[in-house]
Design an enzyme around this catalytic site. Structure first.
Site, PDB file in Angstrom:
ATOM      1  N   LYS A 115      -4.501 -16.019  -7.977  1.00  0.00           N
ATOM      2  CA  LYS A 115      -5.473 -16.592  -7.037  1.00  0.00           C
ATOM      3  C   LYS A 115      -6.003 -17.924  -7.528  1.00  0.00           C
ATOM      4  CE  LYS A 115      -6.843 -12.456  -4.570  1.00  0.00           C
ATOM      5  NZ  LYS A 115      -7.816 -11.381  -4.421  1.00  0.00           N
ATOM      6  N   LYS A 217       4.677  -9.518  -1.407  1.00  0.00           N
ATOM      7  CA  LYS A 217       3.741  -8.539  -0.857  1.00  0.00           C
ATOM      8  C   LYS A 217       3.260  -8.956   0.542  1.00  0.00           C
ATOM      9  CE  LYS A 217      -0.514  -8.535  -2.436  1.00  0.00           C
ATOM     10  NZ  LYS A 217      -1.740  -8.423  -3.221  1.00  0.00           N
ATOM     11  N   LYS A 220      -2.763 -11.003   3.642  1.00  0.00           N
ATOM     12  CA  LYS A 220      -3.586 -11.700   4.635  1.00  0.00           C
ATOM     13  C   LYS A 220      -3.378 -13.202   4.546  1.00  0.00           C
ATOM     14  CE  LYS A 220      -7.340  -8.360   4.028  1.00  0.00           C
ATOM     15  NZ  LYS A 220      -8.521  -8.010   3.237  1.00  0.00           N
TER      16      LYS A 220
HETATM   17  P1  TYM Z   1      -8.295  -5.850  -0.492  1.00  0.00           P
HETATM   18  O1  TYM Z   1      -9.269  -5.999   0.597  1.00  0.00           O
HETATM   19  O2  TYM Z   1      -7.537  -7.034  -0.938  1.00  0.00           O
HETATM   20  O3  TYM Z   1      -7.254  -4.730  -0.126  1.00  0.00           O
HETATM   21  C1  TYM Z   1      -7.683  -3.481   0.371  1.00  0.00           C
HETATM   22  C2  TYM Z   1      -6.703  -2.391  -0.024  1.00  0.00           C
HETATM   23  O4  TYM Z   1      -5.426  -2.664   0.547  1.00  0.00           O
HETATM   24  C3  TYM Z   1      -4.420  -2.558  -0.463  1.00  0.00           C
HETATM   25  N1  TYM Z   1      -3.322  -3.482  -0.123  1.00  0.00           N
HETATM   26  C4  TYM Z   1      -2.046  -3.107  -0.053  1.00  0.00           C
HETATM   27  N2  TYM Z   1      -1.450  -1.915  -0.218  1.00  0.00           N
HETATM   28  C5  TYM Z   1      -0.110  -1.856  -0.038  1.00  0.00           C
HETATM   29  N3  TYM Z   1       0.645  -2.942   0.300  1.00  0.00           N
HETATM   30  C6  TYM Z   1       0.087  -4.155   0.471  1.00  0.00           C
HETATM   31  N4  TYM Z   1       0.829  -5.200   0.834  1.00  0.00           N
HETATM   32  C7  TYM Z   1      -1.326  -4.281   0.306  1.00  0.00           C
HETATM   33  N5  TYM Z   1      -2.195  -5.311   0.400  1.00  0.00           N
HETATM   34  C8  TYM Z   1      -3.416  -4.808   0.139  1.00  0.00           C
HETATM   35  C9  TYM Z   1      -5.145  -2.955  -1.744  1.00  0.00           C
HETATM   36  O5  TYM Z   1      -4.466  -2.468  -2.880  1.00  0.00           O
HETATM   37  C10 TYM Z   1      -6.487  -2.308  -1.552  1.00  0.00           C
HETATM   38  O6  TYM Z   1      -6.450  -0.946  -1.934  1.00  0.00           O
HETATM   39  N6  TYM Z   1     -10.035  -5.336  -5.135  1.00  0.00           N
HETATM   40  C11 TYM Z   1      -9.897  -4.565  -3.910  1.00  0.00           C
HETATM   41  C12 TYM Z   1     -11.224  -4.314  -3.254  1.00  0.00           C
HETATM   42  C13 TYM Z   1     -12.184  -3.552  -4.107  1.00  0.00           C
HETATM   43  C14 TYM Z   1     -12.031  -2.217  -4.557  1.00  0.00           C
HETATM   44  C15 TYM Z   1     -13.220  -1.934  -5.293  1.00  0.00           C
HETATM   45  C16 TYM Z   1     -11.040  -1.261  -4.424  1.00  0.00           C
HETATM   46  C17 TYM Z   1     -13.371  -4.003  -4.557  1.00  0.00           C
HETATM   47  N7  TYM Z   1     -13.991  -3.034  -5.274  1.00  0.00           N
HETATM   48  C18 TYM Z   1     -13.398  -0.703  -5.901  1.00  0.00           C
HETATM   49  C19 TYM Z   1     -11.235  -0.032  -5.043  1.00  0.00           C
HETATM   50  C20 TYM Z   1     -12.394   0.249  -5.773  1.00  0.00           C
HETATM   51  C21 TYM Z   1      -8.946  -5.344  -2.976  1.00  0.00           C
HETATM   52  O7  TYM Z   1      -8.113  -6.043  -3.406  1.00  0.00           O
HETATM   53  O8  TYM Z   1      -9.124  -5.203  -1.674  1.00  0.00           O
END
Ligand code: TYM
Length: 354
Positions: A115, A217, A220
């Site tokens: 990032k 991957k 968004k």
């Molecule tokens: P975020 O919002 O980027 O993603 C949300 C969830 O979607 C999963 N994800 C995917 N899974 C499979 N294939 C993909 N292409 C894909 N893209 C996204 C992410 O793994 C995530 O589970 N850091 C976290 C947010 C967070 C969080 C936490 C999660 C903040 N605090 C505490 C768990 C526990 C995140 O990247 O969210």
């Protein structure tokens, strides 16, 4: 020997459209876990500032993630749905964890490197500390299980490291306050305040890949909207994107070994399996030997049948902002009470005067 109460926690950032990766990697698992577990699901708006500081419609984005949770089947009365900033204890614990975690640990985070890109000096301190806030999200509830996509694995390992270091650094204080739990980690007996967090990453689609490039991957931030299925896409868009999805010229193999070296085929079969709660082997037993011209229409039908009701319900919920806001407020109140209990204990353990 005592044990930590099992508790599921996970979070999703309110940044841009949710896509099929978020749904299959995370939200669908959230729904499956709720029958047998106590669950807390959070819209992590504090984290969203690390992607972009100023948001055009932060409130709308927060509501849309909450709507996606509920439209997918999460019951906000039995479980907790809320937004992170409404429970300030997350940020308070994150500060303590910033003092526990080491810069060397943070420097190894691949997501920070991706990032921040080349201009690391110009990345925000918040982006660097992101995983420490994530650890606080989970541990402020002393949660034990965290369903996420595969891309979050390293962050959850760091969460375990932070919990372990806190437990060791403050071990005397934890004993003195009588707040710890005797557990076994590996073979070792440990007196712990924070539990060792278990990531829940499995399933046939732990990492959903781009529809344009099976080695990237689904995300968004991909410039091409054709690379992802958005949760708000209608049936026409879903159909068009799968029809245009990159594939190879061969028929589908009969067994999973045959997917090796075929990332696009592997991805589509994984998506089909996850959407139908089957294994990839099971899907290939049905479609092995078939061309994509047969498999893709079946995948489109399945995706539309699964996603359309969720999209419709999301739209309905988002039209009633007062209802969504009431759910989030109620969730924040219940989450806040639990988080405050932990923080009271943590303040005691750390030794703050109160
Ligand atoms: P975020 O919002 O980027 O993603 C949300 C969830 O979607 C999963 N994800 C995917 N899974 C499979 N294939 C993909 N292409 C894909 N893209 C996204 C992410 O793994 C995530 O589970 N850091 C976290 C947010 C967070 C969080 C936490 C999660 C903040 N605090 C505490 C768990 C526990 C995140 O990247 O969210």
């Amino acid at each position: 020997m005592a044990e930590f109460q099992p508790l599921v926690f996970s979070g999703v950032q309110p940044t841009g459209n949710l896509h099929l990766g978020n749904y299959l990697g995370a939200i669908r698992k959230f729904v499956a876990l709720q029958d047998e577990h106590d669950c807390i699901y959070c819209v992590v708006d504090l984290h969203a500032l690390t992607a972009q500081l100023v948001h055009e419609d932060m409130k709308g984005q927060i509501r849309s993630i909450a709507a996606a949770f509920i439209a997918s089947g999460i019951d906000p009365k039995k479980h907790i749905v809320f937004n992170q900033s409404a429970v300030p204890q997350h940020a308070e614990l994150a500060w303590i964890f910033n003092c526990v975690a080491r810069i060397g640990w943070m420097n190894r985070m691949t997501q920070f490197k991706d990032k921040a890109g080349k201009d690391r000096e110009n990345a925000s301190l918040g982006l660097f500390a992101y995983p420490s806030l994530m650890a606080a999200d989970i541990l402020v509830y002393r949660a034990t299980h965290v369903p996420v996509g595969d891309d979050q694995k390293q962050h959850l390992e760091l969460t375990r490291d932070i919990a372990q270091k806190f437990n060791i650094d403050f071990s005397e204080h934890i004993r003195r306050t009588g707040l710890g739990v005797d557990i076994v980690v590996g073979e070792e007996p440990v007196h712990a305040y924070f539990p060792p967090v278990e990531p829940l990453i499995g399933g046939p689609a732990p990492r959903v890949m781009s529809l344009r490039d099976g080695t990237k991957k689904m995300s968004k931030s991909d410039a091409s909207d054709l690379s992802r299925i958005n949760l708000m896409d209608d049936a026409d868009a879903i159909s068009k994107k799968f029809r245009k999805a990159k594939t190879d010229p061969d028929a589908l193999p009969g067994e999973t070994e045959g997917l090796a070296g075929r990332p696009e085929a592997d991805n589509l079969v994984g998506i089909y399996a996850a959407l139908s709660d089957r294994t990839k082997a099971d899907v290939l037993a049905e479609f092995g030997g078939q061309q994509f011209s047969v498999f893709k229409p079946a995948l489109i039908d399945l995706a539309v049948a699964t996603l359309s009701p969720i999209t419709a319900e999301m739209r309905r919920l988002m039209d009633d902002t007062r209802h969504i806001d009431a759910i989030l407020r109620d969730g924040a109140e219940r989450a806040g009470a639990r988080a405050e209990k932990t923080m009271n204990e943590v303040r005691d353990i750390v030794g703050f005067l109160r």
